[in-house]
Design an enzyme around this catalytic site. Structure first.
Site, PDB file in Angstrom:
ATOM      1  N   HIS A   8      -7.645   5.363   5.318  1.00 60.49           N
ATOM      2  CA  HIS A   8      -7.275   4.011   4.911  1.00 60.49           C
ATOM      3  C   HIS A   8      -6.527   3.288   6.036  1.00 60.49           C
ATOM      4  O   HIS A   8      -6.864   2.150   6.394  1.00 60.49           O
ATOM      5  CB  HIS A   8      -6.411   4.078   3.652  1.00 60.49           C
ATOM      6  CG  HIS A   8      -6.040   2.743   3.079  1.00 60.49           C
ATOM      7  ND1 HIS A   8      -6.751   2.146   2.064  1.00 60.49           N
ATOM      8  CD2 HIS A   8      -5.021   1.885   3.369  1.00 60.49           C
ATOM      9  CE1 HIS A   8      -6.194   0.976   1.765  1.00 60.49           C
ATOM     10  NE2 HIS A   8      -5.133   0.798   2.542  1.00 60.49           N
ATOM     11  N   GLU A   9      -5.518   3.950   6.590  1.00 65.42           N
ATOM     12  CA  GLU A   9      -4.716   3.315   7.646  1.00 65.42           C
ATOM     13  C   GLU A   9      -5.507   3.160   8.941  1.00 65.42           C
ATOM     14  O   GLU A   9      -5.303   2.196   9.684  1.00 65.42           O
ATOM     15  CB  GLU A   9      -3.429   4.109   7.888  1.00 65.42           C
ATOM     16  CG  GLU A   9      -2.502   4.203   6.682  1.00 65.42           C
ATOM     17  CD  GLU A   9      -2.165   2.854   6.054  1.00 65.42           C
ATOM     18  OE1 GLU A   9      -2.118   1.837   6.781  1.00 65.42           O
ATOM     19  OE2 GLU A   9      -1.964   2.818   4.828  1.00 65.42           O
ATOM     20  N   GLU A  37      -7.166  -5.789   3.891  1.00 70.08           N
ATOM     21  CA  GLU A  37      -7.375  -4.692   2.941  1.00 70.08           C
ATOM     22  C   GLU A  37      -8.850  -4.313   2.859  1.00 70.08           C
ATOM     23  O   GLU A  37      -9.190  -3.146   2.658  1.00 70.08           O
ATOM     24  CB  GLU A  37      -6.846  -5.095   1.562  1.00 70.08           C
ATOM     25  CG  GLU A  37      -6.706  -3.953   0.576  1.00 70.08           C
ATOM     26  CD  GLU A  37      -5.629  -2.932   0.953  1.00 70.08           C
ATOM     27  OE1 GLU A  37      -5.632  -1.825   0.377  1.00 70.08           O
ATOM     28  OE2 GLU A  37      -4.788  -3.237   1.824  1.00 70.08           O
ATOM     29  N   HIS A  92      -7.238  -0.123   8.686  1.00 71.38           N
ATOM     30  CA  HIS A  92      -6.340  -1.227   9.070  1.00 71.38           C
ATOM     31  C   HIS A  92      -6.196  -1.293  10.590  1.00 71.38           C
ATOM     32  O   HIS A  92      -6.234  -2.379  11.187  1.00 71.38           O
ATOM     33  CB  HIS A  92      -4.955  -1.010   8.457  1.00 71.38           C
ATOM     34  CG  HIS A  92      -4.835  -1.402   7.020  1.00 71.38           C
ATOM     35  ND1 HIS A  92      -5.136  -2.659   6.564  1.00 71.38           N
ATOM     36  CD2 HIS A  92      -4.427  -0.692   5.930  1.00 71.38           C
ATOM     37  CE1 HIS A  92      -4.906  -2.725   5.254  1.00 71.38           C
ATOM     38  NE2 HIS A  92      -4.491  -1.544   4.851  1.00 71.38           N
TER      39      HIS A  92
END
Length: 569
Positions: free
Chosen positions: A328-329, A360, A332
């Protein structure tokens, strides 16, 4: 007034700034020079120089970019201080760090709204710029300045004070499981945010649209209402069918024994860290311009494309959570590292990420559309076998199924992708109705209980800490933020579908661990566009052929979970 030398001790600023030399000598020198000009009373000469510079459109734009770059650099300093605070800083430095951040915030506000910025803005306000990147910088700078300058120093101080008080009240209320301890401050917070929305964004007839604009510019509550209504209408039958399938066959989504959370093989945290680093590199995260650290709550920080930092967490209790957080990170971070850095965009507003929802979308694209897909596990399963030998009996399909179990629950951050939208729709409706005076904060626990029961079949049962007190967002004033999470998931599906259409062999590439084609596509259509388009709708229409639409998201969920749970939906 704001930014006057009487309200800020610039000598203290100069001393504190030495702590951020980690940004490099050239950045530090620029900061020292800027602050020394102020300390030495150079403000009047700066204003005179700016007045001369802005006498032509070219000079006005040059003057504007000079101040905008200084604002960007100060923002980077603040970001590095924040990252250090959450990752490296000793606990005993908390009070000192609070002072440092307060001083930087004061300088930043003064820079954003001070005389140099005003002169620069006035110089470009009625000018026409043919270059689209320059025109976007001017548009974004004027918009930011107008909104910032409408907020008085008194209101800014009131906001900061209330955020501190509301956070303390929330923490105590959550500890005591007592909603009433938080309700009065939350009532004040919503009233203040409503006032700020009217003052800073008077162009919106509905105050809540002003609150949304802070995080999702160009997207109104009318559009979100339509999108969320469609999601609710089409998702509920699918969720009900999945839950019925689970009821009829309790073992339909049973997790392979080796992949169970309580298996002792997951106790090796060094192996978890090694795998996380390898996966981050495989996905394309550039460690030359980035770091991977640990934090209690994973996040992405740093100071832009050349200094992007991510954190994750490793757990002996939940290996899935830590692995998902890393991917997830990284999503980003890839967005941050891919933002435009050429001259007209470097440290300019046009280089900034579009909105929270688009940011997101990039993390959820990699987490849900890639990591939670079948092709990904053809690539990743051998890596798990290498780092965790106890998993060698688990197949790629076993891993795939383990990451896609549907299990309704009370906690938003633990929700699966099928249940997650309901957590967001609940919070969104509460915010919207509070702004419209249709409900009061005292109604929230009852609304929470009734909605969770009707949509997900779970009961809060008087546990406010697992209900309306579970999230910190409202306590620090992030009202209008929650919709970004599900808008991000919706955009992720839409963007991934477009990429899939342009890259016919994308599934095969992912299965081989080749993510270059996807990253290159995202660089071109999302990352390097920065804030050049005026809204997320404009961005998505350019790269997918449609404004934000729930259809690709709903199609993705129907196809995936109908197969996983053997449905005929």
């Amino acid at each position: 007034g704001p930014g006057s030398s009487k309200s800020i001790n610039y000598t203290i600023i100069y001393m504190r700034i030495s702590l951020v030399l980690i940004l490099g000598s050239s950045c530090a020198k620029a900061l020292r020079g800027t602050i020394q000009n102020i300390i030495n009373g150079g403000r009047r000469s700066l204003v005179r120089n700016f007045s001369i510079m802005t006498s032509t459109s070219e000079g006005a734009y040059a003057a504007l970019t000079k101040v905008l770059k200084e604002v960007a650099i100060l923002g980077e300093v603040d970001s590095i201080l924040g990252y250090d605070e959450q990752v490296f800083m000793p606990k005993g430095a908390a009070a000192s760090r609070a002072e440092q951040k307060a001083v930087i915030a004061g300088i930043l506000h003064a820079k954003k709204t001070g005389p140099e910025m005003k002169i620069a803005i006035d110089g470009v306000r009625n000018e026409k710029f043919e270059d689209e990147w320059e025109a976007a910088n001017v548009r974004l700078a004027i918009d930011s300045f107008d909104k910032e300058s409408r907020k008085s120093q008194e209101l800014a101080e009131k906001e900061a004070k209330l955020e501190s008080e509301a956070f303390a009240a929330w923490a105590e209320a959550r500890k005591e499981n007592d909603w009433l301890l938080f309700a009065p401050k939350l009532e004040e917070m919503f009233a203040l945010k409503k006032e700020l929305a009217h003052i800073t964004r008077p162009e919106f007839s509905q105050a809540y649209d002003g609150a949304l604009d802070v995080y999702e510019r160009g997207t109104t509550s009318a559009q979100i209402n339509e999108i969320f209504a469609k999601v609710d209408q089409e998702l509920q039958p699918l969720l009900n069918a999945v839950l019925e399938a689970k009821k009829m066959n309790p073992n339909i989504d049973a997790v392979h024994q080796a992949l169970r959370l309580d298996h002792p093989g997951w106790k090796d945290l060094a192996a978890q860290k090694g795998l996380a680093t390898k996966i981050a590199k495989s996905l394309g995260y550039d460690f030359f311009c980035g770091r991977l650290d640990e934090a209690a709550h994973p996040f992405t920080g740093g100071a832009g494309p050349t200094d992007t930092r991510i954190t994750t967490r490793y757990s002996t209790d939940n290996w899935l959570e830590g692995f998902s957080a890393t991917v997830h990170e990284v999503g980003h971070a890839l967005y941050e590292q891919g933002r435009p850095t050429f001259e007209k965009a470097h440290k300019m507003p046009v280089s900034d990420a579009m909105t929270m929802g688009i940011h997101e979308s990039q993390s959820l694209l990699w987490e849900r559309m890639v990591m939670q897909s079948k092709p990904f596990w053809n690539f990743c399963t051998p890596l798990f076998h290498e780092f965790f030998p106890h998993t060698k009996s688990a197949s790629a399909n076993d891993f795939y199924r383990a990451f896609n179990v549907v299990e309704p629950g009370l906690i938003r951050v633990n929700a699966d992708e099928l249940c997650y939208p309901y957590h967001i729709i609940l919070r969104y409706n509460i915010e919207r109705k509070l702004f419209a005076n249709e409900i009061s904060v005292h109604d929230i626990p009852t609304i929470w209980q009734d909605t969770m029961q009707s949509s997900l079949g779970v009961s809060v049962d008087g546990k406010s800490k697992d209900g309306a007190l579970q999230d910190v967002h409202w306590s620090f004033g992030a009202i209008g933020y929650f919709p970004s999470y599900t808008l991000g998931a919706i955009c992720a599906a839409q963007i991934f579908a477009a990429a899939h259409n342009d890259i016919p062999d994308l599934d095969q590439a992912i299965a081989k661990g080749d993510f270059v084609q996807l990253t290159t596509w995202l660089r071109k259509h999302i990352h390097q566009r920065g804030s050049l388009p005026e809204s997320p709708n404009a961005l998505l229409e350019a790269c997918t052929g449609s404004v934000i639409s729930a259809q690709p998201f709903l199609k993705h969920l129907r196809t995936k979970y109908s197969e996983l749970y053997e449905l005929s939906v």
